[in-house]
Structure formats: structure tokens, C-alpha cells
Design a protein around this motif. Structure first.
Motif, PDB file in Angstrom:
ATOM      1  N   GLN A  11       0.827  -1.203   0.000  1.00 10.09           N
ATOM      2  CA  GLN A  11       0.000   0.000   0.000  1.00 10.09           C
ATOM      3  C   GLN A  11       0.861   1.253   0.000  1.00 10.09           C
ATOM      4  N   PHE A  12       1.954   1.216   0.752  1.00  8.83           N
ATOM      5  CA  PHE A  12       2.888   2.344   0.767  1.00  8.83           C
ATOM      6  C   PHE A  12       3.475   2.583  -0.627  1.00  8.83           C
ATOM      7  N   LEU A  13       3.857   1.526  -1.308  1.00 14.33           N
ATOM      8  CA  LEU A  13       4.407   1.671  -2.661  1.00 14.33           C
ATOM      9  C   LEU A  13       3.398   2.340  -3.584  1.00 14.33           C
ATOM     10  N   ASP A  14       2.143   1.940  -3.452  1.00  8.15           N
ATOM     11  CA  ASP A  14       1.106   2.533  -4.297  1.00  8.15           C
ATOM     12  C   ASP A  14       0.889   4.000  -3.938  1.00  8.15           C
ATOM     13  N   ASP A  15       0.821   4.284  -2.645  1.00 11.75           N
ATOM     14  CA  ASP A  15       0.568   5.660  -2.203  1.00 11.75           C
ATOM     15  C   ASP A  15       1.700   6.595  -2.610  1.00 11.75           C
ATOM     16  N   GLU A  16       2.951   6.107  -2.554  1.00 13.38           N
ATOM     17  CA  GLU A  16       4.109   6.942  -2.846  1.00 13.38           C
ATOM     18  C   GLU A  16       4.500   6.925  -4.325  1.00 13.38           C
ATOM     19  N   GLY A  17       3.850   6.084  -5.095  1.00 13.94           N
ATOM     20  CA  GLY A  17       4.191   6.012  -6.508  1.00 13.94           C
ATOM     21  C   GLY A  17       5.573   5.445  -6.760  1.00 13.94           C
TER      22      GLY A  17
END
Length: 450
Positions: A11-17
């Protein structure tokens, strides 16, 4: 950054792009080996682990294949070794936008020879004994106005240091080169490897960085990453850094001192805290173990041929297994009193593998506590002039240190036969490569006169 689950990290990877993903392991010499993975492979590796060619455990720091190892070799087919990623090591990479790095370690049949897992087992033992472990490492490193190409074209001779002369703690030098110092401080802070103190040391272009203390496993990760990315930073700035233990006959060697304290895991209180003018019993036993086992475990700490060029009188490095209170001429410096009470393992050089060096320093101290080992009398004054009546001289070569290590029953009890046999084989190989080499000293000494 720490994540409790893989889903949280995704989820962090998605949120941070985040678009790029790197994974890496540290080999037996402390060299960082790794690769990029695409998103699907990265997520799969987080959930299931991944395979890392076992040649990483079967070659030396110059990618030369060992001919005496059993863990990896032609006989294994250089198969993939199982590796696991550690969610507690996720970092965004400096210099690489939209990129994360995650550290891993070898698992399965290879776990017994993995340096990072060796340290973890030592910390687990401390926990079983009722102790938390805090540690900090500090490094001296020389910086040159050179590149990887120029040092090779010059044969590693006649190099131009960042600054001239002997100028320790120089405000002049750090002011003139403030950009480098600021970059180091800001980069390592962003990389979650914060520097507590940074200054010039005595020698042309030499810098000392003291890293913040942390839980021991995290401290070793930070030390290993600091060494790699300090070099990355310097090369990106048109400079070159070396952590070689002793690169010149003219200057002191480069240390990698290790600071350790034990704490109450419930309260966080430092268990080495005692009177300002003495050391408590627990700390004495810890130091007693470190001093007693130092000659047997020295190969894990001074693991290169070059490291033994530093262990000579008057070069700010010890020559005997001894200790003293606030004494920088001894192998162990006890720093008693207050929340900062700790043991400083001063024998360690800058080129040491942080996981193995910290593992040796910690395991020997815990052994001292288990066996109530009282240290010899503390050295007062210069340990070079009087190392102590009972002080054991440290091995003078990697060959001698490896022989002691390989034959040590205590080392095998502490680290297991698999690790002792594999590591000893790698150090025997390292010594053999050095003995085949004809040096400049050999030529100047013997070519005409003999």
C-alpha cells in the motif's frame, strides 16, 4: 521505515508512486550484493522469499571463486540459495527517485553461514539471557580527488587526497568542504543511517563518522549501508572514499570501533551503568569475555590481510588483548558511568564486516557473563609501554588468526561448525592470494641486494 505486513508495504508503494525496487544481501566480506526487481517479482519475493545465486557465498571480494569451500562451488552447480527479505529494513534510496531498498538474508541450508543471520542469533541469545543490546559503530575513511578509473591507472599510488596535511578536528577543512559534510549528514539522515558526529581525523583527507546508537541488529544494518553509500555519495561527487584498514605506510590505519551496552528490555535502562570511577560486575564480566576470546575470534574482526598492518604500536590500534577505563591504547575501552556506559571494541578496523565484527564482540561478552569471567587488571597509561603482565599478544597475521579461530571450540560453540568451517576456508583463501603476490616491498628489499 518499518512495516508489520507485506500488504502495508504494498500500500505504501502505491501511495508513494514507487516505481523501482532493489533488494540486497551482504556477503562474507561485508560487500553489498543485490539487484533490481520488477513490481510482480518484488511482491512475490516479499511474500515467499526468492532465490539468490549461491556464488555470492562462493567467491571473494574480487569475484574470484573459492577452491576450498563446500557451501558453494562447482559441486553445487551454483544453484539458487533461498533468501528472505526483512520488512524492518525498507528504505527509500537517496540519489534514486521513486526507489525502495529492502535488505535480505540467506535462509535454509545457507542460514548458518549468513553474516546477518549470525548477528541475529547472537542478539537472540542475549534476549534469552534477559538482555537487550544497543550498539553503535564509528568509521574512519580517507577521501581522494580520484575516480575508480584514475586510481587503477595510477596503480593505487600517488593519489591526491581531498585535503593535504595532518589536521584532526579541523574547522578549516570542514568549512572549505562543507558541501561534502552537509551531503553526508543529510543523505545519511534521509537514509535512516543518522550520523551523530562528523569531523576530520589526523591525516590527509581522512574523515571520521560516528553513527547513532540503535538496537544491535539495526545498528549493524546502518553501519553496512553507511559504508556502501558513503562510497556511492563520494563517487557521485567526483571523489573516492576508502575504508581499507591501512592504505599508507605513513599514516595511522582506519578504525571501525564498536560500542556495545546491554539494557533492561522492559525499562530500557543501561545495565552497564555504575559508579563513575568503576565498572559494575555485569560490565566487567562482559569485558572479561571480550578480552579472553579476542585472540580466538580476531579473524572475524580483522578479516583481511591488510587489517594486520594496522595492529602495530603507536598507530592508535591495540597490539594485545587487554582493557582499560577511558584508555584509547587498549583493545577494549570501558566507558563507565551514566546512561552512556558501554564497552568500546577498539581492535575493529574500518574494513570489517559489521555483522561479523559486532557478532564477535557481542558473543564474546555474553560468554563472559555466562562464565563470570573477570578481566585482568585494567591498564593505566600506555598499553604500548606496558600491555599488562597477563595480556595475550594479538595474532600478527590473518593466517595465524584463522588458525586460532578454526581450532577454537568456543567459536564453534558460539557460531556453529558450518560457519566456522566456511569462514575459515574463506580466510585461508584470502591469505593464500596474498602470499602469491610479489609486492613493491619485496622488489625493493631483495631484487638487487640479496
Amino acid at each position: 521505515m518499518q512495516f508489520e505486513t507485506t500488504d502495508q508495504l504494498i500500500q505504501f508503494l502505491d501511495d508513494e508512486g514507487v516505481r523501482f525496487h532493489k533488494v540486497g544481501v551482504f556477503d562474507i566480506d561485508g560487500v553489498f550484493r543485490g539487484k533490481y526487481l520488477d513490481r510482480d517479482k518484488f511482491e512475490s519475493s516479499l511474500r515467499k522469499g526468492f532465490g539468490f545465486c549461491d556464488v555470492v557465498l562462493g567467491w571473494d571480494s574480487h569475484d574470484q571463486l573459492y577452491d576450498n569451500a563446500t557451501v558453494s562451488g562447482w559441486h553445487t552447480g551454483y544453484r539458487d540459495a533461498p533468501a528472505k527479505l526483512d520488512l524492518g529494513t525498507v528504505r527509500k534510496l537517496p540519489f534514486e527517485d521513486d526507489t525502495v531498498l529492502v535488505l535480505g538474508h540467506f535462509a535454509g541450508d545457507y542460514e548458518g553461514v549468513c553474516p546477518r543471520r549470525l548477528l541475529h542469533r547472537c542478539v537472540d541469545k542475549a534476549a534469552a539471557m534477559g538482555f537487550g543490546v544497543r550498539a553503535a559503530l564509528e568509521y574512519e575513511f580517507f577521501v581522494f580527488q580520484e575516480s575508480p578509473e584514475s586510481v587503477r591507472s595510477k596503480g593505487f599510488r600517488g593519489l591526491t587526497p581531498l585535503t593535504p596535511g595532518m589536521f584532526g578536528y579541523s574547522m578549516l577543512r570542514s568549512g572549505v568542504h562543507a558541501e561534502l559534510y552537509h551531503e553526508l549528514l543529510e543523505t545519511m539522515d534521509a537514509f535512516e543511517c543518522p550520523i551523530e558526529g562528523l569531523h576530520t581525523e589526523t591525516g590527509p583527507g581522512v574523515i571520521e563518522a560516528a553513527l547513532h546508537h540503535d538496537e544491535a541488529r539495526a545498528a549493524a544494518d546502518k553501519a553496512a549501508l553507511f559504508k556502501t553509500y558513503a562510497k556511492v555519495l563520494c563517487q557521485r561527487m567526483g571523489l573516492m572514499a576508502t575504508f581499507m584498514a591501512k592504505w599508507s605506510n605513513e599514516y595511522p590505519g582506519q578504525s571501525g570501533h564498536i560500542h556495545i551496552s546491554l539494557e533492561d528490555p522492559k525499562t530500557g535502562d543501561n545495565l552497564f551503568t555504575g559508579a563513575d570511577d568503576g565498572t559494575p560486575e555485569l560490565m566487567r564480566w562482559f569485558i572479561g569475555g571480550q578480552v579472553t576470546l579476542m585472540p580466538q575470534l580476531l579473524a572475524m574482526v580483522c578479516s583481511t590481510v591488510n587489517a594486520y598492518r594496522r595492529l602495530v604500536p603507536g598507530m592508535w590500534a591495540p597490539t594485545h588483548a587487554n582493557w582499560g577505563v577511558e584508555n584509547r591504547t587498549t583493545a577494549i575501552r570501558a566507558i563507565p558511568g551514566g546512561k552512556g556506559s558501554r564497552s568500546e571494541y577498539r581492535v575493529a578496523p574500518a574494513d570489517a564486516n559489521p555483522y561479523l565484527a559486532l557478532g564477535a564482540a557481542l558473543a564474546s561478552g555474553l560468554w563472559g557473563i555466562e562464565n563470570h569471567i573477570e578481566p585482568p587488571a585494567a591498564i593505566e597509561g600506555s598499553a604500548y609501554d606496558d600491555p599488562g603482565a597477563d595480556a595475550v599478544p594479538l595474532p600478527g597475521t590473518l593466517s595465524e588468526a584463522t588458525r586460532l579461530f578454526k581450532g577454537s571450540k568456543v567459536a564453534r560453540d558460539l557460531f556453529g561448525d558450518a560457519f566456522v568451517d566456511h569462514f575459515a576456508a574463506t580466510r585461508e583463501w584470502e591469505d593464500r592470494q596474498a602470499r602469491k603476490h610479489v609486492s613493491d616491498w619485496d622488489l625493493a628489499r631483495y631484487f638487487e641486494i640479496i
